[in-house]
Enzyme design. Sequence first.
Site, PDB file in Angstrom:
ATOM      1  N   LYS A 140      -8.740 -15.589  -4.192  1.00 30.23           N
ATOM      2  CA  LYS A 140      -8.187 -16.709  -3.788  1.00 30.23           C
ATOM      3  C   LYS A 140      -8.131 -17.594  -4.832  1.00 30.23           C
ATOM      4  CE  LYS A 140      -8.932 -20.174  -0.099  1.00 30.23           C
ATOM      5  NZ  LYS A 140      -9.542 -20.671   1.209  1.00 30.23           N
ATOM      6  N   HIS A 283      17.312  22.673   3.459  1.00 32.26           N
ATOM      7  CA  HIS A 283      17.848  21.895   4.540  1.00 32.26           C
ATOM      8  C   HIS A 283      16.808  21.707   5.666  1.00 32.26           C
ATOM      9  CE1 HIS A 283      21.094  20.773   1.875  1.00 32.26           C
ATOM     10  NE2 HIS A 283      21.865  21.856   2.141  1.00 32.26           N
TER      11      HIS A 283
END
Length: 522
Positions: A140, A283
């Site tokens: 922080k 595919h």
Amino acid sequence: MSDPQVKRVLMSVTDKTGIVDFARALVDEFGAEVISTGGTARAIAEAGVPVTPIDDVTQFPEMMDGRVKTLHPKVHGGLLAKRDNPDHMAQAAEHGIEMIDMVVVNLYAFEKTVESGADFGTCIENIDIGGPSMLRSAAKNFESVAVVTEPASYDAILDEMRANGGATTRDTRAKLALKVFQTTAAYDGAIAAWMGTQLDGAAQFPDELSVRLTKRQDLRYGENPHQSAAFYARDDYQGAEHSLAHATQHQGKELSYNNYLDLDAAWSAVREYEGPACVIVKHLTPCGVCEDADVTTAYKRAHECDPVSAYGGVMAFNRPVTSDTVVAIFDNKQFVEAIIAPEFSGDALEMYKAKKNARLLSTGGVNPAGGEVEFRSVEGGLLCQDSDAVAEDVASFTCPTARKPTDEEMAELVFAWKACKSVKSNAILIAKDHASVGAGGGQPNRVNSARIAVEQAGEKARGAVAASDAFFPFRDGFDVLAQAGVTAIIQPGGSIRDDEVVAAADEQGVAMVFTGHRHFRH
């Protein structure tokens, strides 16, 4: 505000890799004071590096088996005070709080404790409290405090301090702070997930779900060149040890978005088989599946299923790949996008160096099929389900037709049933001698899938068996297979027209097996 020099450092680490050398460099090169706790302080002191015990700073002993040691104003005040705020600094001076310029913390190994099978109480004791609190306070206040969570960062931090008069830069501190919040979020997520599993009646799919992902690779593009893409690995995946996400790539270009999809489909399919097997995917569709006495033979026969589609596909093996298999691939002049296997022999890797663009991935082993939760994205959300696997007991299968399958046919039907699971629904797969010979899937109706499978199989359909991933809603799909010469069919059953389909099978002397399970791949 100028970048602050690092003069006081607080260290408390579970992973002590490199911590002594890091502390020594901070003391010897920059004159920093190192403050530390428990085992970390002992390790530093035993190495002859000056260290201040945390008790000397807080004037309060560690207590409650170490549960309370850093939760103190002289720690958090020294981390959170804004250096450019006169009121903050005046209050710090009033209460004898000295500033802390760097925090070096990594957390109790909670997840490893859980994975070790430790009991509930031991897992609870390995929930870190002071560590995350210090990390969050330091992060922080990153304008003034550097916070380091990983041993891999130590050298870079020292190099920056050497180049910057003993200070870290704001950009570095901000990035380190971001890493902190990512780390504590993942840590809390792991605790919450575990805690959920411990509660009586805990749901498999809880009301709130945290999924932890780490980016492994920026991809060149997605399914198409105009789409941006990246690959993320699940940090909480229980089957990580032998998964695609954690596989080792030995050579070749970086994997593409479509490579990952095809490899996942192939790897998932090949794991269904206990015997040596090869699956070739193009595919997302298996164009060759075979289980045989060895993987080289399995590859040859899988390739024979559809040599045209196999070109440019990906392959998966459930056994190590040796030079014999590579010779067979080269003899077929088959271009391969990628191969995934438990491992590759040294000779196999050496031979494939001639094919620099082929990607070779080893997983180190094979996880059993199924047993995990899988995710699929939709706009604005995720679908979650148990991963599918063919796990049903063959003894539970029923045969409603007059003709029963022979033992040989039954073995073929089980093979076809496993292979069919990996074909896009509506799926029909024809198999002979434990190899696929024709497959149709991804069609809006089952009869068209049957026609495609029969067309691909040609004469090989005669005397073969077939699998359907879901029931036949009408007899037309069955008729296509029977007229092509298929002698036995496996399907879930459960249609309101089952009697009609069974009657059609009896008319043509075809054996039919009902599994009672559906394996849709939507």
